[in-house]
Design a protein around this motif. Structure first.
Motif, PDB file in Angstrom:
ATOM      1  N   UNK A  74       0.863  -1.163   0.074  1.00 27.43           N
ATOM      2  CA  UNK A  74       0.104  -0.006   0.096  1.00 27.43           C
ATOM      3  C   UNK A  74       0.948   1.176  -0.119  1.00 27.43           C
ATOM      4  N   UNK A  75       1.894   1.369   0.679  1.00 29.91           N
ATOM      5  CA  UNK A  75       2.746   2.444   0.823  1.00 29.91           C
ATOM      6  C   UNK A  75       3.620   2.637  -0.482  1.00 29.91           C
ATOM      7  N   UNK A  76       3.890   1.707  -0.975  1.00 33.67           N
ATOM      8  CA  UNK A  76       4.627   1.907  -2.547  1.00 33.67           C
ATOM      9  C   UNK A  76       3.574   2.255  -3.438  1.00 33.67           C
ATOM     10  N   UNK A  77       2.193   1.975  -3.336  1.00 35.64           N
ATOM     11  CA  UNK A  77       1.446   2.391  -4.313  1.00 35.64           C
ATOM     12  C   UNK A  77       1.028   3.685  -4.173  1.00 35.64           C
ATOM     13  N   UNK A  78       0.780   4.261  -2.842  1.00 40.64           N
ATOM     14  CA  UNK A  78       0.511   5.561  -2.531  1.00 40.64           C
ATOM     15  C   UNK A  78       1.573   6.439  -3.240  1.00 40.64           C
ATOM     16  N   UNK A  79       3.093   6.010  -2.946  1.00 39.43           N
ATOM     17  CA  UNK A  79       4.080   6.966  -3.323  1.00 39.43           C
ATOM     18  C   UNK A  79       4.030   6.949  -4.885  1.00 39.43           C
ATOM     19  N   UNK A  80       3.758   5.862  -5.554  1.00 47.79           N
ATOM     20  CA  UNK A  80       3.861   5.595  -7.042  1.00 47.79           C
ATOM     21  C   UNK A  80       2.713   6.817  -7.515  1.00 47.79           C
ATOM     22  N   UNK A  81       1.434   6.754  -6.807  1.00 47.71           N
ATOM     23  CA  UNK A  81       0.561   7.494  -7.472  1.00 47.71           C
ATOM     24  C   UNK A  81       0.774   9.001  -7.308  1.00 47.71           C
ATOM     25  N   UNK A  82       1.483   9.186  -6.255  1.00 47.40           N
ATOM     26  CA  UNK A  82       1.872  10.748  -5.927  1.00 47.40           C
ATOM     27  C   UNK A  82       2.835  11.122  -6.743  1.00 47.40           C
ATOM     28  N   UNK A  83       3.949  10.304  -6.850  1.00 49.48           N
ATOM     29  CA  UNK A  83       4.929  10.476  -8.061  1.00 49.48           C
ATOM     30  C   UNK A  83       4.538  10.919  -9.338  1.00 49.48           C
ATOM     31  N   UNK A  84       3.592   9.853  -9.852  1.00 48.07           N
ATOM     32  CA  UNK A  84       3.178  10.108 -11.290  1.00 48.07           C
ATOM     33  C   UNK A  84       2.307  11.431 -11.327  1.00 48.07           C
ATOM     34  N   UNK A  85       1.363  11.537 -10.235  1.00 50.10           N
ATOM     35  CA  UNK A  85       0.641  12.769 -10.351  1.00 50.10           C
ATOM     36  C   UNK A  85       1.421  14.030 -10.491  1.00 50.10           C
ATOM     37  N   UNK A  86       2.432  14.171  -9.272  1.00 49.34           N
ATOM     38  CA  UNK A  86       3.120  15.315  -9.347  1.00 49.34           C
ATOM     39  C   UNK A  86       4.007  15.620 -10.693  1.00 49.34           C
ATOM     40  N   UNK A  87       4.670  14.570 -11.206  1.00 49.11           N
ATOM     41  CA  UNK A  87       5.335  14.897 -12.367  1.00 49.11           C
ATOM     42  C   UNK A  87       4.842  15.149 -13.482  1.00 49.11           C
ATOM     43  N   UNK A  88       3.409  14.876 -13.624  1.00 48.63           N
ATOM     44  CA  UNK A  88       2.200  15.319 -14.509  1.00 48.63           C
ATOM     45  C   UNK A  88       1.809  16.517 -14.259  1.00 48.63           C
ATOM     46  N   UNK A  89       1.458  16.983 -13.056  1.00 53.24           N
ATOM     47  CA  UNK A  89       0.993  18.232 -12.920  1.00 53.24           C
ATOM     48  C   UNK A  89       2.197  19.348 -12.513  1.00 53.24           C
ATOM     49  N   UNK A  90       3.397  18.919 -12.368  1.00 52.06           N
ATOM     50  CA  UNK A  90       4.627  19.707 -11.891  1.00 52.06           C
ATOM     51  C   UNK A  90       4.078  20.931 -11.022  1.00 52.06           C
ATOM     52  N   UNK A  91       4.133  20.754  -9.577  1.00 47.42           N
ATOM     53  CA  UNK A  91       4.111  21.724  -8.677  1.00 47.42           C
ATOM     54  C   UNK A  91       5.150  22.656  -8.388  1.00 47.42           C
ATOM     55  N   UNK A  92       5.052  23.763  -7.722  1.00 45.43           N
ATOM     56  CA  UNK A  92       6.247  24.587  -7.895  1.00 45.43           C
ATOM     57  C   UNK A  92       7.242  24.165  -6.885  1.00 45.43           C
ATOM     58  N   UNK A  93       7.127  23.462  -6.131  1.00 45.41           N
ATOM     59  CA  UNK A  93       8.079  22.737  -5.065  1.00 45.41           C
ATOM     60  C   UNK A  93       7.141  21.889  -4.386  1.00 45.41           C
ATOM     61  N   UNK A  94       8.231  20.804  -3.797  1.00 44.21           N
ATOM     62  CA  UNK A  94       7.564  19.655  -3.033  1.00 44.21           C
ATOM     63  C   UNK A  94       8.140  19.830  -1.453  1.00 44.21           C
ATOM     64  N   UNK A  95       7.577  19.768  -0.435  1.00 43.26           N
ATOM     65  CA  UNK A  95       8.356  19.817   0.771  1.00 43.26           C
ATOM     66  C   UNK A  95       7.704  18.299   1.550  1.00 43.26           C
ATOM     67  N   UNK A  96       8.769  17.655   1.829  1.00 42.98           N
ATOM     68  CA  UNK A  96       8.717  16.443   2.735  1.00 42.98           C
ATOM     69  C   UNK A  96       8.746  17.048   4.094  1.00 42.98           C
ATOM     70  N   UNK A  97       7.887  16.551   5.042  1.00 39.35           N
ATOM     71  CA  UNK A  97       7.873  16.954   6.344  1.00 39.35           C
ATOM     72  C   UNK A  97       8.199  15.573   7.016  1.00 39.35           C
ATOM     73  N   UNK A  98       9.510  15.561   7.604  1.00 41.33           N
ATOM     74  CA  UNK A  98       9.787  14.257   8.390  1.00 41.33           C
ATOM     75  C   UNK A  98       9.504  12.793   7.362  1.00 41.33           C
ATOM     76  N   UNK A  99       8.882  11.813   7.987  1.00 43.19           N
ATOM     77  CA  UNK A  99       8.735  10.647   7.250  1.00 43.19           C
ATOM     78  C   UNK A  99       9.898  10.415   6.226  1.00 43.19           C
ATOM     79  N   UNK A 100      11.240  10.232   6.631  1.00 40.74           N
ATOM     80  CA  UNK A 100      12.241  10.228   5.752  1.00 40.74           C
ATOM     81  C   UNK A 100      12.118   9.032   4.903  1.00 40.74           C
ATOM     82  N   UNK A 101      11.899   7.906   5.038  1.00 45.71           N
ATOM     83  CA  UNK A 101      12.053   6.457   4.640  1.00 45.71           C
ATOM     84  C   UNK A 101      10.779   6.624   3.252  1.00 45.71           C
TER      85      UNK A 101
END
Length: 385
Positions: A74-101
């Motif tokens: 499930x974690x890999x699926x969520x991350x893959x979905x986010x990656x594909x959506x953001x690479x397509x939509x191209x936000x101005x910046x991404x901020x990861x808050x903690x959760x390093x892994x």
């Protein structure tokens, strides 16, 4: 905003402590750039500031290697979905808050795709898994750190970095009002109060709550009037904790509530607390504490092999001394926890020393964190005010 097809800020926070820290940042970003959408994964505090959560934060709240393996698909699926959506939509910046892994792999993919990435709160490279600095250099455009000594680590590794102070130091009063907190919780001045904070994740509560509750039961044999307060991160953790308390049985004056951790920390005399951000909160409230942690045996073995420091608790690490006791894994027996907590409850000289040293620590950590962090983020987003 050059390079951005979808002017916005992507953000992922993975647990209640990250939700608290990110909510302050969301509020500041909304103040400086009110039309800029903030989207991704967040918790209730972020939502209250206007954050658009595509997934609930609880999806990422796993504890230890065994828990991660169970939830990995499930974690890999969520991350893959986010990656594909953001690479397509191209936000101005991404901020990861903690959760390093979770966040570093996502940040790496987005940075390679030309999207600036910020990581808010560097991982504990100085404590364990220092090899991650290489991943960070490839994944993070700018690191925001909350402890002053961390700056040099990233500068030496060639990672752009800004020390922003710890946001909790600006939220928690330098001199907590214990009398007011006790009035809010309806606790009489003469009663001793023990706070139980076994963590915000299911695995943490599963491993620590039984030990904490059994220790509290032993303490009530010494002081039958002892009040016990347990603030929980959410309704699920409250139900889990209360089920554990029912199984232990025999506890009196036990109050379990959702939220309210700052009132409980201000009101209490000492804390049994899981290693993590809550230990820093307890330190900023100038409270004696006993730090504990327990994991599945395999996870514990892996973590101990990678550790560098003699302590796991932030108060001890930041003060560079064993100022509060740590009882970890097999050492965290109910009797040992009760004995350490009784000393913390009754040793007035220790309490005064703790108050003095933690006040000094508070002063070291206080900065205008949200403003400093928001400035870096908006500059990378080409949205500086």
């Amino acid at each position: 905003m050059s390079g951005s097809a979808h002017p916005s800020i992507g953000m992922v926070a993975g647990e209640p402590s990250g939700d608290l820290l990110a909510a302050m940042l969301v509020r500041e970003l909304k103040h400086r750039a009110p039309t800029l959408p903030l989207q991704g994964i967040g918790g209730p505090k972020m939502l209250a500031q206007g954050f658009d959560a595509w997934y609930p934060m609880q999806k990422l709240a796993v504890n230890g290697y065994a828990d991660v393996l169970r939830h990995l698909p499930e974690l890999l699926n969520i991350r893959r979905t986010l990656r594909e959506r953001w690479l397509a939509e191209r936000p101005s910046v991404f901020v990861g808050v903690d959760a390093p892994d979770f966040n570093f792999a996502l940040e790496g993919a987005l940075k390679r795709g030309g999207i600036p990435t910020v990581h808010f709160i560097g991982p504990s490279l100085w404590a364990w898994r220092g090899e991650r600095i290489h991943t960070i250099r490839e994944s993070v455009s700018h690191m925001l750190v909350v402890f002053p000594f961390e700056q040099k680590i990233y500068q030496n590794a060639g990672v752009p970095v800004t020390y922003v102070g710890h946001p909790l130091a600006g939220v928690i009063p330098r001199v907590p009002d214990r009398a007011l907190a006790r009035r809010r919780l309806r606790i009489a001045p003469e009663h001793r109060v023990l706070a139980l904070m076994p963590g915000s994740r299911a695995g943490e509560v599963r491993h620590l709550a039984p030990r904490f509750l059994q220790a509290a039961k032993l303490l009530q044999q010494k002081d039958p009037s002892l009040r016990i307060w347990a603030p929980m991160a959410n309704a699920e953790r409250q139900a889990q904790f209360e089920a554990c308390a029912a199984e232990v049985g025999g506890l009196r004056h036990l109050h379990c509530l959702i939220g309210g951790s700052h009132d409980v920390l201000a009101a209490c005399d000492t804390v049994l607390v899981a290693s993590g951000t809550a230990t820093l909160e307890a330190a900023l409230f100038k409270r004696p504490m006993v730090i504990s942690y327990a994991l599945p045996k395999v996870s514990w073995w892996i973590m101990r092999r990678k550790a560098y420091l003699p302590w796991v608790g932030l108060p001890n690490i930041l003060c560079n001394e064993a100022i509060v006791p740590e009882l970890l894994q097999d050492a965290a027996t109910p009797r040992a926890l009760a004995d350490a907590a009784w000393t913390a409850l009754t040793d007035e000289a220790h309490a005064r020393r703790i108050e003095t040293r933690f006040t000094e620590l508070h002063d070291e950590l206080i900065r205008d964190t949200s403003a400093l962090a928001a400035k870096v983020i908006l500059e990378l987003a080409n949205h500086a005010d």
